[in-house]
Write an enzyme that holds these catalytic residues in place. Structure first.
Site, PDB file in Angstrom:
ATOM      1  N   GLN A 207      -7.717   0.151   3.526  1.00 54.17           N
ATOM      2  CA  GLN A 207      -8.621  -0.415   4.537  1.00 54.17           C
ATOM      3  C   GLN A 207      -9.959  -0.855   3.933  1.00 54.17           C
ATOM      4  O   GLN A 207     -10.740  -1.531   4.595  1.00 54.17           O
ATOM      5  CB  GLN A 207      -8.879   0.594   5.662  1.00 54.17           C
TER       6      GLN A 207
ATOM      7  N   GLY B 276       0.812  -1.209   0.000  1.00 53.73           N
ATOM      8  CA  GLY B 276       0.000   0.000   0.000  1.00 53.73           C
ATOM      9  C   GLY B 276       0.851   1.268   0.000  1.00 53.73           C
ATOM     10  O   GLY B 276       0.532   2.238  -0.696  1.00 53.73           O
ATOM     11  N   SER B 277       1.931   1.260   0.759  1.00 56.11           N
ATOM     12  CA  SER B 277       2.766   2.461   0.847  1.00 56.11           C
ATOM     13  C   SER B 277       3.340   2.820  -0.522  1.00 56.11           C
ATOM     14  O   SER B 277       3.290   3.986  -0.941  1.00 56.11           O
ATOM     15  CB  SER B 277       3.909   2.255   1.845  1.00 56.11           C
TER      16      SER B 277
ATOM     17  N   CYS C  48       2.123   1.934  12.895  1.00 58.12           N
ATOM     18  CA  CYS C  48       3.292   2.677  12.410  1.00 58.12           C
ATOM     19  C   CYS C  48       3.682   3.766  13.398  1.00 58.12           C
ATOM     20  O   CYS C  48       4.832   4.145  13.478  1.00 58.12           O
ATOM     21  CB  CYS C  48       3.011   3.289  11.050  1.00 58.12           C
TER      22      CYS C  48
ATOM     23  N   SER D  99      -3.667  -3.135  -0.620  1.00 57.11           N
ATOM     24  CA  SER D  99      -2.565  -3.921  -0.066  1.00 57.11           C
ATOM     25  C   SER D  99      -3.063  -5.284   0.420  1.00 57.11           C
ATOM     26  O   SER D  99      -4.031  -5.363   1.179  1.00 57.11           O
ATOM     27  CB  SER D  99      -1.935  -3.151   1.102  1.00 57.11           C
TER      28      SER D  99
ATOM     29  N   HIS E  29      -2.049  -7.616   2.531  1.00 58.13           N
ATOM     30  CA  HIS E  29      -2.042  -8.123   3.916  1.00 58.13           C
ATOM     31  C   HIS E  29      -3.161  -7.538   4.776  1.00 58.13           C
ATOM     32  O   HIS E  29      -3.325  -7.930   5.927  1.00 58.13           O
ATOM     33  CB  HIS E  29      -0.668  -7.936   4.579  1.00 58.13           C
TER      34      HIS E  29
ATOM     35  N   ASN F 290      -7.792   4.103   8.770  1.00 54.96           N
ATOM     36  CA  ASN F 290      -7.259   2.904   9.398  1.00 54.96           C
ATOM     37  C   ASN F 290      -7.321   2.935  10.924  1.00 54.96           C
ATOM     38  O   ASN F 290      -7.300   1.891  11.558  1.00 54.96           O
ATOM     39  CB  ASN F 290      -5.810   2.659   8.948  1.00 54.96           C
TER      40      ASN F 290
ATOM     41  N   THR G 236      11.922  -7.822 -10.680  1.00 52.30           N
ATOM     42  CA  THR G 236      11.253  -9.101 -10.935  1.00 52.30           C
ATOM     43  C   THR G 236      10.007  -9.191 -10.067  1.00 52.30           C
ATOM     44  O   THR G 236      10.050  -8.933  -8.868  1.00 52.30           O
ATOM     45  CB  THR G 236      12.219 -10.258 -10.620  1.00 52.30           C
TER      46      THR G 236
HETATM   47  C1  LIG Z   1      -1.714  -0.419   6.047  1.00 55.77           C
HETATM   48  C2  LIG Z   1      -2.044   0.832   5.336  1.00 55.77           C
HETATM   49  C3  LIG Z   1      -1.162   1.395   4.387  1.00 55.77           C
HETATM   50  C4  LIG Z   1       0.194   0.809   4.110  1.00 55.77           C
HETATM   51  O1  LIG Z   1       0.126  -0.421   3.432  1.00 55.77           O
HETATM   52  P1  LIG Z   1       1.412  -1.375   3.423  1.00 55.77           P
HETATM   53  O2  LIG Z   1       1.047  -2.483   2.505  1.00 55.77           O
HETATM   54  O3  LIG Z   1       1.601  -1.831   4.836  1.00 55.77           O
HETATM   55  O4  LIG Z   1       2.568  -0.568   2.919  1.00 55.77           O
HETATM   56  C5  LIG Z   1      -1.559   2.532   3.734  1.00 55.77           C
HETATM   57  N1  LIG Z   1      -2.748   3.103   3.972  1.00 55.77           N
HETATM   58  C6  LIG Z   1      -3.617   2.605   4.872  1.00 55.77           C
HETATM   59  C7  LIG Z   1      -4.919   3.275   5.079  1.00 55.77           C
HETATM   60  C8  LIG Z   1      -3.286   1.459   5.589  1.00 55.77           C
HETATM   61  O5  LIG Z   1      -4.142   0.970   6.489  1.00 55.77           O
END
Ligand SMILES: *Cc1c(COP(=O)(O)O)cnc(C)c1O
Length: 394
Positions: free
Chosen positions: A178, A69-70, A323, A198, A200, A150, A236
């Site tokens: 989210q 996500g980042s 974070c 993202s 996870h 989040n 890759t």
């Molecule tokens: C977790 C999160 C991110 C970051 O995602 P990552 O895959 O951990 O880099 C960005 N934005 C929101 C709203 C999140 O909850």
């Protein structure tokens, strides 16, 4: 153990693990290689792209895989900024309670000569499409506003914001990390130009995400190198991760309504129960709220101590976002909705998923009031409040 920190990360689903295994084992080839082993991996990428696109109403060519996500947030914002700079438009609109992946990218752009305007989010933690319409100027090149927060779980009116942006000819990015897999997303109907997700956060693997960019919105490279991802994201490809992402997203979307209803019922029991604790307050929008999100402030309690005592009882929760925990600053999200510093320090976020049970809720409702009582009984400041020497805030 009770896991109630699904906004930080989720446990991988069996489906996602099974989707990854072939690419960790026999089909380990490089998707850029011409022989059949490599082409099997290339096919996995193509299938994953189609599946992800289908889940959000996009076409496969509009999906770029990233490291999470980042990275997707960084690339989306940098891409829109580059387009803006070419047109002499350097004004960007966002909100005060975005994820740091957005806020820190915006600070960087400010240093590079962009003007960033952060809209206030009010006590419920939301912004209206009207606020966005008022803020848009001739030189606005991007509106970046999250789909759901989040920390406090507020769901923002992204469809309405998208409509305003489209009408005014401004690019709209939404951090949907989210929301993806938890709330319906239709990038066309919602007029979204750029969207981050993202794996996870929806029971897929860590370190893999996706960026949707509407056809005609050129992406800027943030990672230079080979020609992977149509030259827009070198390196890759994380083939197993991407296969896991697609499987997890498809699975979450297939059961979305049923899971959301079940999880929201657990959430509402938690909210009702924790509201009974004196001098407590719910953070976030009580109605437009992620199905799994519970976030409270307890006056006179220190968030970190609360978490440690809950950990002793094998309850995993969080205070602020994963974070920011570890730093002593209170959450920027709680400050943005107007919680005073001393109250913001005493926050607790519980984030549930489809695997949580009624028994989990019972155990949490047993533990939290006891732990809050215990911490308050040890606090000199709390004694002053109870004796009337100091005023209560909540
Ligand atoms: C977790 C999160 C991110 C970051 O995602 P990552 O895959 O951990 O880099 C960005 N934005 C929101 C709203 C999140 O909850």
């Amino acid at each position: 153990m009770i896991y109630a920190d699904n906004a930080a990360t989720t446990k991988m689903s069996r489906t996602a693990i099974d989707a990854m295994l072939p690419y960790l084992e026999e089909s380990f080839g490089n998707p850029s290689s011409l022989y059949a082993l490599g082409q099997r991996a290339a096919e996995a990428l193509q299938t994953a792209r189609e599946r992800v696109a289908a889940c959000i109403g996009a076409s496969p060519k509009e999906i770029t895989f990233t490291s999470g996500g980042s990275e997707a947030d960084n690339q989306a914002i940098r891409s829109a900024a580059a387009i803006g700079a070419r047109q002499g438009r350097r004004h960007i609109i966002s909100t005060a309670f975005e994820h740091h992946a957005v806020l820190h990218t915006l600070s960087r752009l400010e240093q590079e000569g962009f003007q960033v305007e952060l809209l206030p989010v009010g006590p419920l933690g939301t912004v209206t499409a009207d606020q966005v319409a008022q803020a848009i100027r001739e030189d606005t090149c991007l509106v970046t506003i999250m789909y759901a927060n989040n920390e406090i779980g507020s769901i923002l009116p992204v469809g309405e914001i998208g409509a305003v942006c489209r009408e005014k000819g401004v690019l709209f990015h939404t951090d949907a990390v989210q929301a993806a897999g938890h709330l319906p997303i239709d990038v066309k109907a919602q007029n979204i130009d750029l969207l981050s997700l993202s794996a996870h956060k929806f029971h897929g693997p860590k370190g893999v995400g996706a960026l949707y960019a509407r056809q005609g919105v050129p992406l800027a490279n943030v990672i230079e190198g080979g020609a992977q991802e149509r030259g827009k994201r070198a390196g890759t490809e994380n083939v197993p991760g991407i296969a896991g992402l697609a499987a997890a997203l498809e699975e979450s979307c297939a059961h979305m309504e049923e899971t959301a209803a079940r999880v929201a019922a657990l959430r509402d029991r938690l909210i009702a129960g924790l509201s009974q604790i004196p001098h407590s307050t719910l953070n976030g929008d009580p109605v437009h709220r992620l199905p799994g999100n519970v976030n409270f402030c307890f006056e006179g309690v220190e968030g970190e101590s609360l978490l440690l005592l809950l950990d002793d009882r094998e309850i995993c929760a969080s205070s602020g976002s994963a974070c920011t925990s570890g730093s002593l600053d209170p959450s920027h999200v709680l400050l943005a909705i107007g919680r005073p510093h001393e109250v913001a320090h005493g926050s607790l976020r519980l984030s549930l998923c489809g695997q949580n049970t009624d028994a989990d809720v019972d155990a949490i409702l047993q533990a939290v009031p006891e732990v809050v009582d215990r911490l308050r009984s040890m606090s000199p400041l709390w004694k002053d409040k109870v004796s009337g020497k100091k005023a209560f805030v909540l």
